[in-house]
Design a protein around this motif. Sequence first.
Motif, PDB file in Angstrom:
ATOM      1  N   GLU A  59      44.901 -26.549 -51.540  1.00 19.23           N
ATOM      2  CA  GLU A  59      44.650 -27.675 -50.647  1.00 19.23           C
ATOM      3  C   GLU A  59      43.504 -27.305 -49.724  1.00 19.23           C
ATOM      4  OE1 GLU A  59      47.961 -28.884 -48.200  1.00 19.23           O
ATOM      5  OE2 GLU A  59      46.809 -30.523 -47.270  1.00 19.23           O
ATOM      6  N   ASN A 117      42.732 -34.080 -48.192  1.00 23.04           N
ATOM      7  CA  ASN A 117      43.511 -34.997 -47.342  1.00 23.04           C
ATOM      8  C   ASN A 117      42.677 -36.210 -46.968  1.00 23.04           C
ATOM      9  OD1 ASN A 117      46.148 -33.485 -46.523  1.00 23.04           O
ATOM     10  ND2 ASN A 117      44.514 -31.957 -46.358  1.00 23.04           N
ATOM     11  N   ASP A 179      51.637 -37.095 -48.670  1.00 20.57           N
ATOM     12  CA  ASP A 179      51.769 -35.962 -47.752  1.00 20.57           C
ATOM     13  C   ASP A 179      52.805 -36.257 -46.664  1.00 20.57           C
ATOM     14  OD1 ASP A 179      51.166 -33.515 -46.620  1.00 20.57           O
ATOM     15  OD2 ASP A 179      49.053 -33.960 -46.308  1.00 20.57           O
TER      16      ASP A 179
HETATM   17 MG    MG Z   1      47.933 -32.230 -46.814  1.00 18.89          MG
END
Ligand code: MG
Length: 283
Positions: A59, A117, A179
């Motif tokens: 990530e 994200n 998320d």
């Molecule tokens: Mg995240």
Amino acid sequence: YKAKATHSGHHVYRNTDNRHGDARLRTLQELRLALTRDQLVLHYQPKICLKTGFVAGVEALVRWNHPERGLLFPDQFLTLVEEAGLMHALTQEVLRKALDQSVLWSAQGRTLTVAVNLSASSLIDSDLPERVGTMLSARGLPPTALMLEITEDFLMVDRDRARDILTRLRASGIKISVDDFGTGYSSLAYLRDLPIDELKLDQSFVFPMADDARAAALVASTIDLAHGLGLKMVAEGVENSVAYDELVRYGCDFAQGYFMSRPISAEALDEWLTARQSAAARP
Ligand code: MG
Ligand code: C2E
Ligand code: MG
Ligand code: MG
């Protein structure tokens, strides 16, 4: 006397709202510069497949390498980015950096999916699927090189538009993760009909798991829920071997957390991956 007055004057000034406003304004100007002067850096946190122990991907998490204040974390500047209307620019920059890094990884023979994200505001934009597709193909990357993490608040802004954007992204082969799952107020209704691939259980459910049977039961049933809906489950915030082992027992698919690795620079990740390859497939 003069020095003393200056000192105390400065002290009073520091504690007024005006000082706060000035600081905000300065930070805003600095933020704009940060984007043009390439001060944003990405750190990468490994995502481990709990079935095999292999690294499934990473990530990307943004940091601001501030010239005076040092490395700043998202909670120190993302709200301001949002307020300044700079989130779109930040998202573009993060996508660019993550995909450039992905090109380097594939040149090294590493197959790593990078997850980026997305804030709710950066997803209002209906051109996103096309833009992301162009960024991938310009680098010769397959859609499986990228995952996108959205939060439940995005799904709340405009459900129809969200569904449309997600459908187009997934049609192009990009996987979507929800998320901070469990912290939003949208309940479970959207799970039935939104085009998503994966849920990321929020760390606040994972932290108490080791010492609280009810917390553990909640995690176990949420994993079953995900699987019943044909979704993968990722646990965030795995900080020790107890949590790791429990998640394996519950059939959780993936995990991230300080127990395996904190988010680290691309160089540090390279060393971490090399060290892990030559060790057993357990952290
Ligand atoms: Mg995240
Ligand atoms: P997130 O996407 O839910 O990321 C997980 C956060 O938890 C990260 O914080 C990560 O460093 C931290 N974390 C990971 N494992 C553990 C653990 O075992 N224990 C604990 N205590 N924490 C752990 P970080 O990097 O400060 O990021 C915070 C949030 O900022 C992210 O939460 C995400 O919502 C946002 N963010 C980060 N990068 C970006 C970005 O490029 N764009 C946007 N829009 N948001 C971003
Ligand atoms: Mg999260
Ligand atoms: Mg979060």
